[in-house]
Design an enzyme around this catalytic site. Structure first.
Site, PDB file in Angstrom:
ATOM      1  N   ASP A  82       5.253  -9.385  13.345  1.00 28.47           N
ATOM      2  CA  ASP A  82       6.356  -9.497  13.883  1.00 28.47           C
ATOM      3  C   ASP A  82       6.433 -10.972  13.895  1.00 28.47           C
ATOM      4  OD1 ASP A  82       8.819  -9.856  15.409  1.00 28.47           O
ATOM      5  OD2 ASP A  82       8.048  -8.784  17.111  1.00 28.47           O
ATOM      6  N   PHE A  83       7.659 -11.413  12.957  1.00 25.07           N
ATOM      7  CA  PHE A  83       7.877 -12.822  12.736  1.00 25.07           C
ATOM      8  C   PHE A  83       8.266 -13.441  13.981  1.00 25.07           C
ATOM      9  CE2 PHE A  83      11.289 -11.451   9.748  1.00 25.07           C
ATOM     10  CZ  PHE A  83      12.458 -11.619  10.738  1.00 25.07           C
ATOM     11  N   HIS A 128      20.052 -14.479   7.894  1.00 29.24           N
ATOM     12  CA  HIS A 128      21.252 -14.217   8.522  1.00 29.24           C
ATOM     13  C   HIS A 128      21.478 -13.134   9.531  1.00 29.24           C
ATOM     14  CE1 HIS A 128      22.531 -10.269   5.918  1.00 29.24           C
ATOM     15  NE2 HIS A 128      21.386 -10.313   6.022  1.00 29.24           N
TER      16      HIS A 128
END
Lengths: 337, 337
Positions: B227-228, B246
């Site tokens: 999970d970044f 974005h």
């Protein structure tokens, strides 16, 4: 030999086109163009005028610039582009936002169910059998959105009908399915000798009468209440059926054409105007998609070509049929009794 | 002097554009283009092949002709147009219908609430705070639609990234937020010396591995789960973040750029590709509407310009930034550590 490379651009553009529609609908709903009537507004003024949050405001207004609805000057103030100023400012008689509101409130959500409509062949808006307009008109807010949408549609076409039919040769006109009466109003405004009115379901009367009164034409245009599925039609030198026949199946279409023929005096004329599909059914995307709209919205309605209509009108007894282009999308066919 | 008359055509076309999107979505959903893989079909064959009712079938197929997706020959048989044959036939590796399915199932219904999103500044899809992809990926069917949509998006851009970056100068690549891995697959296919893989949330693993295996690249590309928002990023000579930034607010955007910088070896490169808004925010309707999509779908996401990204990347430490146009909509910015 050069072969143009196959690019996905056209497909991607089609796939995202719904976003542009919705940006326009929200701009109309929020009154962006009306807020710019009296001159340019900077981001913060425009945002607070129409009551939206900071987060999306700049992207929203800049989207409307990129969609060529607004313009933005060198100090960052937004103003209406020429088309928006003319057609989307609620204060102007040329306002067509009613049609966009109608798409926003009814068209867009119902089109969600296109696949289901195609699979079943059935409408997806809970349309009852019989005259669905009776149901629709029993809800005042729906009635208002719909009649104002119809007014927007009539405004788009009325100047051309007022100009391209030989009104000097006749005295009276009746518009069948008239909604607020925008079409007879425009004809009566341009041709001062013409009188007549509009025919529609009884709940439409106050909407017609207040619109006609506002244009100062109550003395020359009156409302005729009735249900064209059951009642005879009123008579006039010229009868108009615009964007009416496409709502119905072929049996009802021909029944209505017969009723119009019977109501007309000898040498009377019927004008049918519609978003006609090209005879080859090859290029008219708006007409064909309008027909899919009828699939979603009605029990049996469909759009048609001039060739289709010509057959039905001749069968009803009309002769001397002629076609006139009215706008980039709409045409009229005129027949004589 | 000629003054072009103000016509409502542009406004009316925008207002009805959603119908064209939905006709395309239904055609993909019903498998129209895939049904035409093996040659032309007449109305009745095509209709029964895809299982739709008689009533709307002809209007539907002819709409697709008018929208330049299908062609119809002189005996009335339908065939795929060149773009549909290339991009909308499910059997082809160039299929991008996954993105259209994603628009159909998620984009179109959520855009219904654009006005509400603008008024509140809040997402309208029930997005939780934190990593909304965790929620999304807990539903298998949503996960599938979404990863296939991402694959379609990656396919649109992968050939250009494989061609326009100097891959001969590096050995390894990691694609951050890789979904099925369509982008590293294309890079590895074209550049046989490159190895690496993709990073995404753990539930994506089987979708990545089955896609990569089908392309015969399991030996060279592997999946890194994480999970970044919480975990460090895996390292490679080249890291790619495409259509990732974005989704997030500016704090998260810069945090992710910092993480990428820290993970890269000296002289490593970061590629960020996105539907960039033009610096003047004047003409890029797709980029600006994509940013409104982020308003509707996320807590803080927004699209941005090359100028915006340049500032953020320089701030993270990247130098020697260069921009390359990839497709008519997407560009990449490459920075060096």
């Amino acid at each position: 030999m050069n072969i143009a490379p196959v690019t996905p651009d056209h497909i991607v553009n089609l796939g995202k086109a719904f976003r542009a529609s919705k940006a326009l609908f929200s701009a109309v709903e929020l009154g962006v163009f009306t807020a710019l009537t009296h001159g340019p507004r900077d981001l913060e003024m425009l945002r607070t005028d129409i009551g939206i949050a900071e987060r999306g405001a700049r992207d929203f207004f800049d989207s409307l610039v990129a969609l060529k609805l607004l313009e933005r000057d060198e100090v960052g103030r937004y103003r209406n582009g020429p088309e928006a100023a003319h057609f989307l400012d609620r204060e102007k008689p040329t306002y067509i936002g009613g049609e966009l509101d109608n798409f926003n409130k009814h068209g867009y959500p119902h089109w969600q169910f296109l696949t289901q409509a195609l699979k079943t062949g059935k409408p997806q808006n809970g349309a009852a059998t019989g005259n669905r307009f009776l149901d629709r008109y029993s809800n005042q807010s729906v009635l208002e959105t719909f009649t104002e949408g119809m007014t927007a549609g009539a405004r788009l076409v009325a100047p051309a009908i007022a100009a391209k039919f030989p009104w000097d040769r006749c005295r009276t006109v009746i518009d069948i399915g008239t909604a607020q009466g925008a079409l007879p109003v425009e004809i009566a405004r341009v041709h001062e000798h013409v009188t007549g009115g509009g025919f529609d379901l009884a709940p439409v009367r106050p909407h017609f009468e207040s619109y006609v009164k506002k244009q100062g034409l109550s003395g020359r245009l009156r409302f005729h209440a009735g249900d064209f599925l059951r009642d005879p039609l009123p008579s006039a030198d010229v009868m108009i059926m615009g964007r009416v026949l496409h709502n119905w199946d072929v049996i009802t279409k021909t029944m209505l054409l017969n009723k119009a023929y019977n109501a007309l005096p000898p040498a009377g004329a019927l004008i049918v105007y519609e978003r006609m599909i090209d005879d080859a059914r090859q290029v008219s995307a708006p007409g064909l998609l309008s027909s899919l709209n009828m699939l979603i919205m009605t029990e049996g309605g469909f759009d048609y070509t001039v060739a289709d209509l010509t057959v039905w009108m001749q069968h009803a007894g009309f002769y001397d049929l002629r076609v006139e282009r009215l706008t980039s999308e709409l045409s009229m066919v005129v027949g004589t009794k």
